[in-house]
Design a protein around this motif. Structure first.
Motif: not given
Lengths: 352, 434
Positions: B356-377
């Motif tokens: 388990h690890f919560a200190s540096a991990w990822s999520a994704s958002l697609s579609g509505c209201g999202v700037k496609g192709g962006a990669c934050y952090g």
């Protein structure tokens, strides 16, 4: 004649590594180990030197975990990797000689024929390919392994070995299917099934674990040992007993089932002794083990923990010393009979 | 007017509402089924276009157990922590993801990645609660989860379909979800054993007229009981009953046999794929929030083998879902999310697992209201820590709500206490918003 006595098993040396060692081959009549690593490199390590240090091979190497290595000529090693490539290496110069794009997906294991002329590779493209060890030419390829499991997930082709007489190649996959092939023709001559080595959890976690991780023929080539782990309750962990099933493969019958009574996890590698009386297996879960079992009775002759999960080992010519590589460690185990003499011993039947 | 409301009460939308209900009623013919034959009118009628423009939907692909960021959205090839898999170029320049996600790599222009979540809770229960509600537990407040929030903000009072559907078929880590202080009205329709809701059919021994009469009687008694009483519980209870007939009519939405064979084949044979197809049917019919839990990613042993299986399932199902939503004109109105309770450790344990690890991990958002192709952090070279753009669970929630056109700082009033939709101090990540 062997000078070994499994009941005398003891670990004699242990070395730390900064990386995970997945595969090993030993230069004959020496303690020089060639091992493949999680840092994508191939290393030489003289385990019998006074202060052994891993020495990396040079030049353009692999681009992923190195999961198979064999020696096929006095000065040639061949390695295989998750990058799908085979690389031929000059052992003295520690430099690459030839690189072949061998498979579309991850190479899981290599084996070399007893005469050193043919190399077998298996990959998650579910193909077994035979290679001319001298020229690097692909001789033939075959597969009897489905790319998808019965539960519609990608399968894996983990294990390959040659028979001691060189006539046959065996391949084993994730769902416990084993195919035996005639080396020269590529004809499939038999299949055996070891489904217990594959655990599918249809309800709690909805994925699978396990698979055939090790194959070894007996010295007379009549028996085939298939190694992995048993049915797992919680597939988050390797919590089932280490397991070996021995088949009379020509009859298609399982003749022995060896369920380790002490150690859990995967049998990553096993080898019959030259007399065919016992089989040594090694692997692990978060820890590791080395176990000896009587082939006829299946009973444990002796076993002990290893200081790490063992991914592969190499035996010496006398078959009384085992060089194990695994999770951040190399360990040497000896099991020499009392009054053993320096041996002119038969080679082990398989170090694949 | 609720900005995400399907029926705002205007004359135009009143027509739409009647049209929708008529369409559903047309198909009854002795049953309550609002089947897709009727609901597909959404794709063809003029008013459907208007609906699509204004409606916002969410599909949360909940990666239960904690998927590895290394084997999905934040690969570290060649590093000691990186594992064996390569990074591959995506359709978004400069963004690489794991080779286990090739179909999503080709669709990265629809998707934004946040690589810098630091949620600080590596426990399954605590992490799940945090990532479901976007904030830490408070002994004094029972917070609603994201599904309930979206059900309230995006759903409509007289919905003919459920507002919040949650599918969780595996038993490990199964969590039903909570509507918290929003009350039972926004609780999920929870499917665990079957993919079709159980016990929603009218008993054969009761006629439709009898059923309506009983409902009217219950309503009358409930109103009398509620007189001179002020209780959220009573109101919530009554609301739930008022929606019974709509929920009963939704059964066929869950039946993928209603789909053409070619469509079912696209989604594939896995249960997760089939549930993604159900999710598409539900959002198309107007369900504001659908959660599809894909368990179980908790790969303490054999992480790479586990991710080889599960990423193949996720990659295929998610890619087909995005394509299907896009083809139907729904993607720009539907936000598809992937995350779970946490990620997995950089360290590879002796069983070739990650913990388990919560200190540096990822999520994704697609579609509505999202700037496609962006990669934050950004995480450090070995993925041990967040190097740039640290984001909390609250920040992720604020981002999700903003993408849906909902003000994350809007407040509910709980007693005398104001409770913002996303946690105090949270900020939307503008870099991933369109």
């Amino acid at each position: 004649m062997t000078t070994s006595d499994p009941t005398k098993l003891k670990m004699t040396k242990e070395f730390g590594l900064p990386t995970i060692a997945f595969c090993v081959a030993r230069v004959p009549n020496s303690g020089r180990l060639i091992f493949g690593s999680s840092d994508f490199k191939l290393y030489e390590f003289d385990a019998l030197a006074e202060k052994p240090q891993p020495v990396a091979f040079n030049g353009e190497g692999h681009q992923s975990y190195v999961t198979g290595v064999v020696l096929c000529a006095p000065n040639i090693a061949v390695s295989g990797s998750y990058d799908g490539k085979l690389i031929w290496w000059d052992l003295e110069k520690r430099e690459p000689i030839r690189t072949v794009s061998a498979h579309e997906l991850w190479i899981r294991r290599l084996a070399v024929s007893p005469d050193g002329k043919t190399i077998a590779s298996v990959s998650d493209d579910m193909q077994c390919k035979l290679w001319n060890a001298e020229t690097g030419e692909m001789l033939r390829q075959f597969s009897d392994h489905k790319p998808m499991t019965p539960h519609d997930f990608p399968s894996m082709l983990y294990a390959v070995t040659f028979s001691p007489d060189g006539k046959f190649v065996a391949t084993g996959d994730k769902v416990g299917h084993v195919a035996i092939w005639e080396t020269n023709s590529g004809a499939k001559v038999a299949t055996v099934e070891a489904p217990t080595l594959y655990t599918w959890d249809p309800r709690q976690r909805r994925h699978s674990i396990g698979g055939i991780r090790s194959l070894a023929f007996s010295p007379d080539s009549k028996l085939l040992a298939v190694g992995g782990t048993g049915q797992i309750g919680n597939i988050d962990h390797l919590e089932a007993s280490a397991r070996t099933e021995i088949f009379d493969w020509q009859a298609g019958q399982r003749v022995k089932e060896i369920v380790n009574d002490k150690f859990k996890g995967l049998v990553e590698h096993h080898v019959f002794d030259p007399s065919g009386q016992w089989i040594v297996s090694s692997g692990g879960d978060n820890g590791g083990f080395v176990s000896f079992h009587n082939v006829e009775t299946g009973k444990t002759l002796h076993q002990d923990k290893a200081p790490m999960h063992v991914h592969q080992f190499a035996l010496n010519e006398a078959c009384d010393t085992l060089f194990a590589v695994g999770h951040h460690k190399i360990a040497i185990f000896e099991f020499k009979a009392e009054a053993a003499k320096p041996a002119e011993a038969a080679p082990a039947t398989s170090t694949n | 007017m609720n900005p995400g409301s399907f029926f705002c009460g205007s004359a135009d939308h009143g027509v739409n509402r009647r049209g929708f209900l008529s369409a559903a009623a047309l198909g009854t013919a002795g049953t309550f089924a609002a089947d897709m034959t009727q609901l597909d009118l959404l794709r063809h009628s003029a008013w459907a276009d208007d609906v699509k423009k204004k409606e916002k939907r969410v599909i949360l692909l909940w990666l239960a157990g904690g998927a590895s960021q290394f084997e999905t959205w934040d690969p570290k090839p060649g590093r000691p922590t990186g594992g064996p898999f390569r990074a591959i170029q995506t359709a978004s320049s400069g963004v690489q993801i794991s080779e286990l996600m090739p179909k999503m790599a080709a669709r990265m222009q629809t998707t934004a990645i946040i690589r810098s979540l630091n949620t600080k809770n590596g426990d399954h229960g605590g992490g799940s609660s945090l990532m479901e509600t976007g904030r830490r537990k408070d002994p004094g407040i029972d917070y609603p989860d994201l599904g309930a929030l979206c059900a309230k903000e995006l759903g409509r009072i007289d919905s003919a379909v459920p507002d919040y559907v949650s599918l969780y078929s595996s038993t490990e880590g199964r969590r039903k979800g909570t509507s918290g202080f929003l009350g039972a009205r926004y609780a999920p329709m929870f499917l665990s054993e079957n993919m079709v809701p159980e016990n929603v059919r009218r008993l054969e021994t009761i006629s439709d007229i009898d059923h309506q009469d009983r409902a009217a009687l219950r309503d009358l008694l409930a109103k009398r009981f509620a007189q001179n009483r002020t209780s959220d519980v009573i109101g919530s209870h009554t609301n739930a009953y008022q929606r019974v007939r709509g929920l009963m009519a939704s059964e066929k939405l869950f039946d993928i046999e209603q789909e053409p064979e070619a469509m079912r084949a696209k989604y594939g044979p896995t249960q997760f794929g089939q549930q993604c197809l159900i999710a598409r049917r539900l959002v198309e019919a107007g369900v504001p929030f659908v959660k599809v839990a894909r368990a179980w990613w908790d790969s303490h042993g054999q992480n790479f083998e586990t991710h080889r299986e599960l990423c193949a399932d996720l990659d295929h199902s998610m890619a087909v879902l995005l394509d299907d939503l896009k083809d139907r004109g729904l993607l720009e109105h539907t936000l598809v999310l992937t995350f779970g309770e946490f990620g997995r450790t950089p360290q590879i344990n002796p069983s070739l697992g990650r913990d388990h690890f919560a200190s540096a991990w990822s999520a994704s958002l697609s579609g509505c209201g999202v700037k496609g192709g962006a990669c934050y952090g950004k995480t450090d070279p070995d993925g041990h820590t967040v190097a740039e753009g640290e984001a909390s669970a609250g920040d992720l929630f604020a981002t999700i709500l903003t993408a849906l056109g909902i003000d994350p700082h809007k407040e509910y009033t709980l007693g005398a206490r104001p409770v913002p939709l996303s946690d105090f101090g949270s900020k939307p990540i503008k870099e991933v918003l369109a």
